[in-house]
Write a protein that holds these residues in place. Sequence first.
Motif, PDB file in Angstrom:
ATOM      1  N   GLN A  70     116.538  46.498  46.456  1.00 35.86           N
ATOM      2  CA  GLN A  70     115.351  46.245  45.642  1.00 35.86           C
ATOM      3  C   GLN A  70     114.552  45.149  46.337  1.00 35.86           C
ATOM      4  OE1 GLN A  70     116.531  45.234  41.709  1.00 35.86           O
ATOM      5  NE2 GLN A  70     117.255  47.271  41.219  1.00 35.86           N
ATOM      6  N   GLN A  71     113.273  45.306  46.357  1.00 36.84           N
ATOM      7  CA  GLN A  71     112.413  44.324  46.985  1.00 36.84           C
ATOM      8  C   GLN A  71     112.018  43.306  45.930  1.00 36.84           C
ATOM      9  OE1 GLN A  71     109.053  46.030  48.927  1.00 36.84           O
ATOM     10  NE2 GLN A  71     108.462  44.111  49.896  1.00 36.84           N
ATOM     11  N   HIS A  72     112.673  42.137  45.999  1.00 38.59           N
ATOM     12  CA  HIS A  72     112.402  41.088  45.024  1.00 38.59           C
ATOM     13  C   HIS A  72     111.175  40.263  45.408  1.00 38.59           C
ATOM     14  CE1 HIS A  72     116.032  41.755  42.704  1.00 38.59           C
ATOM     15  NE2 HIS A  72     116.711  41.852  43.838  1.00 38.59           N
ATOM     16  N   PHE A  73     110.952  40.083  46.677  1.00 40.32           N
ATOM     17  CA  PHE A  73     109.833  39.298  47.148  1.00 40.32           C
ATOM     18  C   PHE A  73     108.968  40.162  48.053  1.00 40.32           C
ATOM     19  CE2 PHE A  73     113.412  36.428  46.590  1.00 40.32           C
ATOM     20  CZ  PHE A  73     112.878  35.539  45.681  1.00 40.32           C
ATOM     21  N   GLU A  74     107.685  39.912  47.919  1.00 39.72           N
ATOM     22  CA  GLU A  74     106.775  40.666  48.770  1.00 39.72           C
ATOM     23  C   GLU A  74     106.670  39.953  50.106  1.00 39.72           C
ATOM     24  OE1 GLU A  74     102.100  41.976  48.827  1.00 39.72           O
ATOM     25  OE2 GLU A  74     103.019  41.391  46.949  1.00 39.72           O
ATOM     26  N   LEU A  75     106.837  40.660  51.149  1.00 45.48           N
ATOM     27  CA  LEU A  75     106.729  40.068  52.479  1.00 45.48           C
ATOM     28  C   LEU A  75     105.261  40.012  52.868  1.00 45.48           C
ATOM     29  CD1 LEU A  75     109.689  41.866  54.260  1.00 45.48           C
ATOM     30  CD2 LEU A  75     109.638  39.584  53.279  1.00 45.48           C
ATOM     31  N   VAL A  76     104.856  38.839  53.348  1.00 36.75           N
ATOM     32  CA  VAL A  76     103.458  38.613  53.699  1.00 36.75           C
ATOM     33  C   VAL A  76     103.403  38.314  55.187  1.00 36.75           C
ATOM     34  CG1 VAL A  76     101.465  37.139  53.252  1.00 36.75           C
ATOM     35  CG2 VAL A  76     103.047  37.673  51.408  1.00 36.75           C
ATOM     36  N   PRO A  77     102.419  38.847  55.865  1.00 34.96           N
ATOM     37  CA  PRO A  77     102.297  38.546  57.299  1.00 34.96           C
ATOM     38  C   PRO A  77     102.021  37.057  57.521  1.00 34.96           C
ATOM     39  CG  PRO A  77     100.836  40.357  56.672  1.00 34.96           C
ATOM     40  CD  PRO A  77     101.441  39.826  55.425  1.00 34.96           C
ATOM     41  N   GLU A  78     102.455  36.550  58.648  1.00 34.07           N
ATOM     42  CA  GLU A  78     102.330  35.129  58.957  1.00 34.07           C
ATOM     43  C   GLU A  78     100.865  34.701  59.020  1.00 34.07           C
ATOM     44  OE1 GLU A  78     103.773  31.930  62.339  1.00 34.07           O
ATOM     45  OE2 GLU A  78     104.599  33.958  62.353  1.00 34.07           O
ATOM     46  N   THR A  79      99.994  35.552  59.501  1.00 33.58           N
ATOM     47  CA  THR A  79      98.572  35.186  59.584  1.00 33.58           C
ATOM     48  C   THR A  79      97.977  34.967  58.201  1.00 33.58           C
ATOM     49  OG1 THR A  79      97.994  37.537  59.664  1.00 33.58           O
ATOM     50  CG2 THR A  79      98.210  36.382  61.770  1.00 33.58           C
ATOM     51  N   THR A  80      98.363  35.815  57.243  1.00 38.98           N
ATOM     52  CA  THR A  80      97.879  35.646  55.865  1.00 38.98           C
ATOM     53  C   THR A  80      98.394  34.342  55.280  1.00 38.98           C
ATOM     54  OG1 THR A  80      97.945  38.049  55.612  1.00 38.98           O
ATOM     55  CG2 THR A  80      97.732  36.751  53.601  1.00 38.98           C
ATOM     56  N   LEU A  81      99.664  34.031  55.558  1.00 40.26           N
ATOM     57  CA  LEU A  81     100.263  32.796  55.065  1.00 40.26           C
ATOM     58  C   LEU A  81      99.555  31.574  55.648  1.00 40.26           C
ATOM     59  CD1 LEU A  81     102.556  31.593  53.373  1.00 40.26           C
ATOM     60  CD2 LEU A  81     103.976  31.677  55.415  1.00 40.26           C
ATOM     61  N   LYS A  82      99.284  31.582  56.948  1.00 38.08           N
ATOM     62  CA  LYS A  82      98.597  30.445  57.583  1.00 38.08           C
ATOM     63  C   LYS A  82      97.178  30.299  57.055  1.00 38.08           C
ATOM     64  CE  LYS A  82     101.276  30.038  61.730  1.00 38.08           C
ATOM     65  NZ  LYS A  82     101.579  28.780  62.272  1.00 38.08           N
ATOM     66  N   ALA A  83      96.512  31.405  56.805  1.00 43.86           N
ATOM     67  CA  ALA A  83      95.151  31.343  56.256  1.00 43.86           C
ATOM     68  C   ALA A  83      95.167  30.739  54.860  1.00 43.86           C
ATOM     69  CB  ALA A  83      94.532  32.745  56.228  1.00 43.86           C
ATOM     70  N   ALA A  84      96.156  31.102  54.058  1.00 45.77           N
ATOM     71  CA  ALA A  84      96.265  30.546  52.707  1.00 45.77           C
ATOM     72  C   ALA A  84      96.565  29.056  52.762  1.00 45.77           C
ATOM     73  CB  ALA A  84      97.350  31.276  51.921  1.00 45.77           C
ATOM     74  N   GLN A  85      97.440  28.640  53.691  1.00 46.64           N
ATOM     75  CA  GLN A  85      97.739  27.216  53.842  1.00 46.64           C
ATOM     76  C   GLN A  85      96.497  26.435  54.266  1.00 46.64           C
ATOM     77  OE1 GLN A  85     100.960  27.360  56.678  1.00 46.64           O
ATOM     78  NE2 GLN A  85     102.516  27.125  55.084  1.00 46.64           N
ATOM     79  N   GLN A  86      95.738  26.979  55.184  1.00 48.71           N
ATOM     80  CA  GLN A  86      94.517  26.302  55.648  1.00 48.71           C
ATOM     81  C   GLN A  86      93.494  26.197  54.523  1.00 48.71           C
ATOM     82  OE1 GLN A  86      94.124  24.789  58.596  1.00 48.71           O
ATOM     83  NE2 GLN A  86      92.206  24.013  57.776  1.00 48.71           N
ATOM     84  N   SER A  87      93.383  27.252  53.746  1.00 44.05           N
ATOM     85  CA  SER A  87      92.451  27.247  52.620  1.00 44.05           C
ATOM     86  C   SER A  87      92.843  26.180  51.603  1.00 44.05           C
ATOM     87  CB  SER A  87      92.441  28.626  51.970  1.00 44.05           C
ATOM     88  OG  SER A  87      91.789  28.588  50.733  1.00 44.05           O
ATOM     89  N   LEU A  88      94.136  26.085  51.322  1.00 42.21           N
ATOM     90  CA  LEU A  88      94.624  25.087  50.388  1.00 42.21           C
ATOM     91  C   LEU A  88      94.394  23.675  50.924  1.00 42.21           C
ATOM     92  CD1 LEU A  88      96.107  24.744  47.700  1.00 42.21           C
ATOM     93  CD2 LEU A  88      98.252  24.786  48.969  1.00 42.21           C
ATOM     94  N   ALA A  89      94.642  23.494  52.219  1.00 41.55           N
ATOM     95  CA  ALA A  89      94.414  22.181  52.829  1.00 41.55           C
ATOM     96  C   ALA A  89      92.933  21.814  52.774  1.00 41.55           C
ATOM     97  CB  ALA A  89      94.908  22.181  54.276  1.00 41.55           C
ATOM     98  N   ASP A  90      92.052  22.785  53.022  1.00 37.61           N
ATOM     99  CA  ASP A  90      90.615  22.515  52.956  1.00 37.61           C
ATOM    100  C   ASP A  90      90.170  22.150  51.546  1.00 37.61           C
ATOM    101  OD1 ASP A  90      90.434  23.039  55.651  1.00 37.61           O
ATOM    102  OD2 ASP A  90      89.679  25.088  55.403  1.00 37.61           O
ATOM    103  N   GLU A  91      90.817  22.744  50.561  1.00 28.60           N
ATOM    104  CA  GLU A  91      90.486  22.443  49.166  1.00 28.60           C
ATOM    105  C   GLU A  91      90.953  21.061  48.753  1.00 28.60           C
ATOM    106  OE1 GLU A  91      91.530  24.976  45.697  1.00 28.60           O
ATOM    107  OE2 GLU A  91      91.111  26.605  47.095  1.00 28.60           O
ATOM    108  N   ILE A  92      92.164  20.702  49.162  1.00 22.94           N
ATOM    109  CA  ILE A  92      92.795  19.464  48.695  1.00 22.94           C
ATOM    110  C   ILE A  92      92.351  18.255  49.505  1.00 22.94           C
ATOM    111  CG2 ILE A  92      95.032  18.320  48.458  1.00 22.94           C
ATOM    112  CD1 ILE A  92      96.234  20.978  47.753  1.00 22.94           C
ATOM    113  N   SER A  93      92.029  18.437  50.752  1.00 22.68           N
ATOM    114  CA  SER A  93      91.700  17.331  51.658  1.00 22.68           C
ATOM    115  C   SER A  93      90.616  16.393  51.121  1.00 22.68           C
ATOM    116  CB  SER A  93      91.272  17.896  53.001  1.00 22.68           C
ATOM    117  OG  SER A  93      91.935  17.286  54.030  1.00 22.68           O
TER     118      SER A  93
END
Length: 173
Positions: free
Chosen positions: A42-65
């Motif tokens: 059973q797939q409990h967690f959705e696997l996300v590509p690393e590029t999508t993850l890095k983009a989300a991290q950058q977006s969050l950093a830009d918001e919080i900075s």
Amino acid sequence: MATLGPAVSSLRASLALLDSSISILDEGVSDFPRLRRVLQTQQHFELVPETTLKAAQQSLADEISPAIDQLLSTAESHLNQLARKEQSLKARHELLEGRLGSQKSSEVGQSSRYRRPSGAGRASGLPDAKALQMKRLQQKKDQLQFAIERLELQGKQKERELRKSMAFVKAED
């Protein structure tokens, strides 16, 4: 019929062996539905590509900075304000200590200078008006000394504040 006897007994042995094999297979296969459910992935967690993850991290950093920078500058200005207040309180403490020290020394000096002997009407042979005038002049001198000390301390405090503000401006550049 004697020739068929060994074939029949061999066939019966084969049937017994076949029955035994079927019962063993039945026991082994009877648990398959449960095993299929247990082994089913059973797939409990959705696997996300690393590029999508890095983009989300950058977006969050830009918001919080900006919020973090604003909070840091607010905290820094508050700390500077508290440091200035501390310096002001230290200067006031020094000023009040100086005032208290000069007041005590003038009281000691006055009490020894103007102490009259119990039987005499005059301390140093001066008339009362002259003694009062001397006392007033001494008090005025003490007040002026105190004012000079206070102004010197205030000047030093202003100097410190100016140095701090200049250091703060240099640090921002």
